[in-house]
Design a protein around this motif. Structure first.
Motif, PDB file in Angstrom:
ATOM      1  N   ARG A 194       3.983  18.264  -0.894  1.00  0.00           N
ATOM      2  CA  ARG A 194       3.646  19.069   0.284  1.00  0.00           C
ATOM      3  C   ARG A 194       2.424  18.462   0.981  1.00  0.00           C
ATOM      4  NH1 ARG A 194       4.794  24.291   1.693  1.00  0.00           N
ATOM      5  NH2 ARG A 194       5.743  24.644  -0.368  1.00  0.00           N
ATOM      6  N   GLY A 195       2.501  18.352   2.298  1.00  0.00           N
ATOM      7  CA  GLY A 195       1.406  17.791   3.077  1.00  0.00           C
ATOM      8  C   GLY A 195       1.457  16.284   3.218  1.00  0.00           C
ATOM      9  N   TYR A 196       2.529  15.659   2.673  1.00  0.00           N
ATOM     10  CA  TYR A 196       2.681  14.203   2.750  1.00  0.00           C
ATOM     11  C   TYR A 196       4.066  13.852   3.306  1.00  0.00           C
ATOM     12  CZ  TYR A 196      -1.503  13.491  -0.086  1.00  0.00           C
ATOM     13  OH  TYR A 196      -2.791  13.469  -0.543  1.00  0.00           O
ATOM     14  N   ARG A 197       4.181  12.654   3.831  1.00  0.00           N
ATOM     15  CA  ARG A 197       5.473  12.110   4.259  1.00  0.00           C
ATOM     16  C   ARG A 197       5.816  10.903   3.396  1.00  0.00           C
ATOM     17  NH1 ARG A 197       5.938  13.343   9.842  1.00  0.00           N
ATOM     18  NH2 ARG A 197       5.236  15.506  10.068  1.00  0.00           N
ATOM     19  N   LEU A 198       7.095  10.738   3.147  1.00  0.00           N
ATOM     20  CA  LEU A 198       7.558   9.603   2.346  1.00  0.00           C
ATOM     21  C   LEU A 198       7.420   8.310   3.137  1.00  0.00           C
ATOM     22  CD1 LEU A 198       8.951   9.142  -0.468  1.00  0.00           C
ATOM     23  CD2 LEU A 198      11.086   8.932   0.833  1.00  0.00           C
ATOM     24  N   LEU A 199       6.872   7.282   2.500  1.00  0.00           N
ATOM     25  CA  LEU A 199       6.699   5.979   3.145  1.00  0.00           C
ATOM     26  C   LEU A 199       7.139   4.887   2.171  1.00  0.00           C
ATOM     27  CD1 LEU A 199       5.647   4.457   5.660  1.00  0.00           C
ATOM     28  CD2 LEU A 199       3.423   4.315   4.513  1.00  0.00           C
ATOM     29  N   PRO A 200       8.378   4.411   2.275  1.00  0.00           N
ATOM     30  CA  PRO A 200       8.806   3.305   1.420  1.00  0.00           C
ATOM     31  C   PRO A 200       8.018   2.041   1.747  1.00  0.00           C
ATOM     32  CG  PRO A 200      10.680   4.363   2.497  1.00  0.00           C
ATOM     33  CD  PRO A 200       9.450   4.861   3.172  1.00  0.00           C
ATOM     34  N   ALA A 201       7.770   1.239   0.732  1.00  0.00           N
ATOM     35  CA  ALA A 201       7.053  -0.024   0.915  1.00  0.00           C
ATOM     36  C   ALA A 201       7.818  -1.146   0.220  1.00  0.00           C
ATOM     37  CB  ALA A 201       5.635   0.072   0.358  1.00  0.00           C
ATOM     38  N   HIS A 202       7.805  -2.310   0.844  1.00  0.00           N
ATOM     39  CA  HIS A 202       8.370  -3.497   0.217  1.00  0.00           C
ATOM     40  C   HIS A 202       7.386  -3.956  -0.862  1.00  0.00           C
ATOM     41  CE1 HIS A 202      10.024  -7.445  -0.412  1.00  0.00           C
ATOM     42  NE2 HIS A 202      10.941  -7.275   0.510  1.00  0.00           N
ATOM     43  N   PRO A 203       7.820  -4.142  -2.112  1.00  0.00           N
ATOM     44  CA  PRO A 203       6.865  -4.502  -3.174  1.00  0.00           C
ATOM     45  C   PRO A 203       6.096  -5.782  -2.895  1.00  0.00           C
ATOM     46  CG  PRO A 203       8.980  -3.853  -4.113  1.00  0.00           C
ATOM     47  CD  PRO A 203       9.177  -3.943  -2.629  1.00  0.00           C
ATOM     48  N   TRP A 204       6.735  -6.763  -2.298  1.00  0.00           N
ATOM     49  CA  TRP A 204       6.049  -8.018  -1.991  1.00  0.00           C
ATOM     50  C   TRP A 204       4.928  -7.760  -0.996  1.00  0.00           C
ATOM     51  CZ3 TRP A 204       8.827 -12.797   0.621  1.00  0.00           C
ATOM     52  CH2 TRP A 204       7.964 -13.901   0.611  1.00  0.00           C
ATOM     53  N   GLN A 205       5.251  -7.047   0.081  1.00  0.00           N
ATOM     54  CA  GLN A 205       4.246  -6.752   1.096  1.00  0.00           C
ATOM     55  C   GLN A 205       3.117  -5.910   0.534  1.00  0.00           C
ATOM     56  OE1 GLN A 205       3.309  -7.737   3.856  1.00  0.00           O
ATOM     57  NE2 GLN A 205       2.380  -6.117   5.084  1.00  0.00           N
ATOM     58  N   LEU A 206       3.446  -4.904  -0.263  1.00  0.00           N
ATOM     59  CA  LEU A 206       2.393  -4.048  -0.813  1.00  0.00           C
ATOM     60  C   LEU A 206       1.459  -4.850  -1.710  1.00  0.00           C
ATOM     61  CD1 LEU A 206       1.303  -1.167  -0.878  1.00  0.00           C
ATOM     62  CD2 LEU A 206       2.759  -0.746  -2.873  1.00  0.00           C
ATOM     63  N   GLY A 207       2.015  -5.786  -2.457  1.00  0.00           N
ATOM     64  CA  GLY A 207       1.179  -6.640  -3.286  1.00  0.00           C
ATOM     65  C   GLY A 207       0.239  -7.506  -2.480  1.00  0.00           C
ATOM     66  N   LEU A 208       0.668  -7.880  -1.274  1.00  0.00           N
ATOM     67  CA  LEU A 208      -0.161  -8.726  -0.416  1.00  0.00           C
ATOM     68  C   LEU A 208      -1.295  -7.955   0.259  1.00  0.00           C
ATOM     69  CD1 LEU A 208       2.684 -10.816   1.291  1.00  0.00           C
ATOM     70  CD2 LEU A 208       1.023 -11.677  -0.372  1.00  0.00           C
ATOM     71  N   VAL A 209      -1.091  -6.655   0.535  1.00  0.00           N
ATOM     72  CA  VAL A 209      -2.075  -5.925   1.350  1.00  0.00           C
ATOM     73  C   VAL A 209      -2.803  -4.805   0.617  1.00  0.00           C
ATOM     74  CG1 VAL A 209      -0.740  -6.431   3.434  1.00  0.00           C
ATOM     75  CG2 VAL A 209      -0.389  -4.239   2.260  1.00  0.00           C
ATOM     76  N   ALA A 210      -2.374  -4.461  -0.588  1.00  0.00           N
ATOM     77  CA  ALA A 210      -2.939  -3.284  -1.260  1.00  0.00           C
ATOM     78  C   ALA A 210      -4.436  -3.415  -1.523  1.00  0.00           C
ATOM     79  CB  ALA A 210      -2.202  -3.014  -2.570  1.00  0.00           C
ATOM     80  N   GLY A 211      -4.946  -4.634  -1.627  1.00  0.00           N
ATOM     81  CA  GLY A 211      -6.365  -4.820  -1.898  1.00  0.00           C
ATOM     82  C   GLY A 211      -7.245  -4.775  -0.682  1.00  0.00           C
ATOM     83  N   ARG A 212      -6.679  -4.638   0.497  1.00  0.00           N
ATOM     84  CA  ARG A 212      -7.506  -4.585   1.705  1.00  0.00           C
ATOM     85  C   ARG A 212      -8.307  -3.283   1.729  1.00  0.00           C
ATOM     86  NH1 ARG A 212      -3.510  -7.327   6.285  1.00  0.00           N
ATOM     87  NH2 ARG A 212      -3.297  -9.315   5.148  1.00  0.00           N
ATOM     88  N   PRO A 213      -9.544  -3.327   2.227  1.00  0.00           N
ATOM     89  CA  PRO A 213     -10.435  -2.157   2.128  1.00  0.00           C
ATOM     90  C   PRO A 213      -9.835  -0.882   2.675  1.00  0.00           C
ATOM     91  CG  PRO A 213     -11.665  -4.090   2.839  1.00  0.00           C
ATOM     92  CD  PRO A 213     -10.221  -4.500   2.819  1.00  0.00           C
ATOM     93  N   GLU A 214      -9.203  -0.929   3.844  1.00  0.00           N
ATOM     94  CA  GLU A 214      -8.703   0.300   4.442  1.00  0.00           C
ATOM     95  C   GLU A 214      -7.570   0.920   3.623  1.00  0.00           C
ATOM     96  OE1 GLU A 214      -6.651  -3.181   6.567  1.00  0.00           O
ATOM     97  OE2 GLU A 214      -8.598  -2.710   5.678  1.00  0.00           O
TER      98      GLU A 214
END
Length: 499
Positions: A194-214
């Motif tokens: 509740r209070g969230y929306r589903l957001l699928p992510a490509h695992p490759w892309q998430l691995g590339l950007v997950a460490g960015r500060p924002e």
């Protein structure tokens, strides 16, 4: 049921990788930096003056350089060095990045070939066609480069390796969501708190950007949650960052922080914000058409406002509502690669098949342009051709609103040049070359002339009379660091002008 590819000895992989990687690079070099000498297979490099000899036709092979009166075979690495030397002389600038990309592309091919040895390919002809492009773009110097990352970082997501994988499911807090369009299919992939929306992510892309500060901060403060993985696997298509969920009959397109051919494959903010306008124009054009052609609509996108481009996902129509009953869709680019299961084997009547292909592919592109001011990016990778039980084309399907241009935004001249490049140079000439290779002596161009001449587009008489066609200069674009969307063309001989 999966079908297994025949085994190849592993010690053949380096030689095969060299050949696969050399063919598109040679096509670029011969098109953009050389000219024929009149001697079969021999070309003179314009800047350096050297003589280069190749064998083969649409996929040149066995490059040799003339040194001290003798022909010396070139490895792929030597061909890369020759290309770089030639471009430095021709342009006066250096580019240390592109040779690395060319070598990376060759190494990626080697990894793909190794992975395919004994790998199970999809039994479904459509999925097999999407995952068949070992050569890739036939006129690009580094079509299989994967950003220089280690093989383990990208091979699990490589269509050419017959990958399939689960998506990572995220939840983005509702006050941080940015979205537009019909996202019903997206919400069906899982459940967000509740209070969230589903957001699928490509695992490759998430691995590339997950460490960015924002993004890291959003995980820390609860704006972004990890919700696990999708219940069903998806398959990457030829576009790599676009995946297909067969059971859901759904395409999803993601950002990917990797250079594939000419561009970093992000879903750029300006394209997403313009998506509904361009997609709507294309959909309207197809909706008004009397042909069986179909447009796979980009229905909408969802992302997080704090990482608008990095976490964006785009929802695209599936196939089932659009493909004619009993027809089998195939990626046109896979036909050019002569993929396993192609309907273009030697028994095919080339004239009947080619006439049917022209009749399905050409009219909707010209009609969208002339009647609706829509310039489709109708190249091989954005064109699907549906065939009947005999393998004859009965329908064309087109996709990718991101590549659509509207005549309200660009000049008619620029729009027509782009249409001719995508439809004629990138699409028709490649398919015609394959058919001609299978059927020596057969001439595809009278039928193509006749099909084009049927349509009341003012530019067509000049096209049929012009001695040249616009050829995109992918090698020079990459060497000079130009924006991938900033297409530049050089004149190529026009086979349509030969009666």
């Amino acid at each position: 049921m999966d079908r297994v590819y025949p085994m190849h000895p592993r010690d053949e992989v380096p030689e095969r990788a060299d050949a696969y990687a050399a063919a598109p690079l040679l096509n670029c070099l011969l098109r953009e930096a050389a000219e024929p000498t009149g001697e079969p297979g021999v070309h003179r490099l314009r800047a350096g003056g050297g003589l280069l000899r190749v064998r083969g036709g649409r996929r040149p092979r066995d490059p040799e350089l003339r040194i001290d009166g003798l022909w010396h075979p070139l490895t792929h690495a030597e061909l890369v060095k020759l290309t770089a030397d030639e471009l430095r002389q021709a342009t006066g600038v250096s580019n240390p990045e592109l040779p690395v990309e060319m070598l990376d592309s060759r190494d990626a091919v080697a990894a793909i070939l190794t992975a395919r040895t004994g790998a199970a390919a999809p039994d479904d002809p459509y999925l097999r066609s999407e995952q068949s492009l070992i050569t890739g773009h036939p006129c690009h110097p580094a079509p299989k480069a994967r950003g220089g990352g280690p093989v383990a970082s990208w091979l699990p997501y490589a269509p050419e390796a017959h990958a399939r994988f689960a998506l990572t499911l995220l939840g983005v807090r509702e006050d941080a969501v940015a979205e537009e369009g019909d996202l019903t299919a997206l919400d069906a992939l899982g459940t967000a708190p509740r209070g969230y929306r589903l957001l699928p992510a490509h695992p490759w892309q998430l691995g590339l950007v997950a460490g960015r500060p924002e993004i890291r901060e959003a995980f820390d403060d609860g704006r972004l949650l990890r919700l696990g993985e999708s219940a069903r696997a998806v398959l990457p298509t030829a576009a790599i960052r676009t995946v297909y969920a067969p059971q859901d009959d759904l395409f999803l397109k993601f950002s990917l922080e990797v250079r594939i051919t000419n561009d970093i494959r992000r879903l750029w903010r300006h394209d997403l914000l313009d998506l509904r306008r361009k997609d709507g124009a294309a959909a309207n054009a197809f909706g008004a058409s009397q042909s069986p052609a179909a447009w796979l609509s980009d229905q909408g996108y969802r992302t997080a406002g704090f990482a608008f481009e990095e976490l964006a996902v785009l929802v695209r129509d599936g196939l089932r509502p659009h493909v004619l009953p009993g027809a089998t869709p195939l990626l046109a680019a896979a036909l050019v690669e002569d993929f396993e299961g192609s309907p273009l084997g030697p028994p095919t009547d080339p004239s009947a098949w080619w006439t049917a292909y022209l009749r399905q592919v050409v009219p909707p592109v010209l009609e969208a342009f002339e009647r609706h001011g829509v310039v489709l990016e109708a190249h091989l990778q954005n064109t699907l051709v549906a065939v009947d039980a005999t393998g004859l084309p009965v329908q064309a399907l087109f996709r990718d609103a991101e590549g659509v241009k509207l005549l309200t935004d660009v000049s008619r001249e620029a729009g027509w040049e782009r249409l001719v490049y995508c439809l004629v140079v990138n699409n028709l000439t490649e398919v015609a070359a394959l058919l001609a290779e299978h059927h020596p002596g057969w001439n595809p161009w009278p039928a193509a002339r006749a099909e084009l001449a049927r349509h009341p587009v003012p530019e067509i008489p000049a096209l049929l009379a012009s001695p040249t066609l616009p050829g995109k200069t992918n090698l020079l674009l990459r060497w000079t660091g130009a924006d991938g969307a900033d297409a530049r063309y050089l004149p190529l001989p026009n086979p349509l002008a030969c009666r």
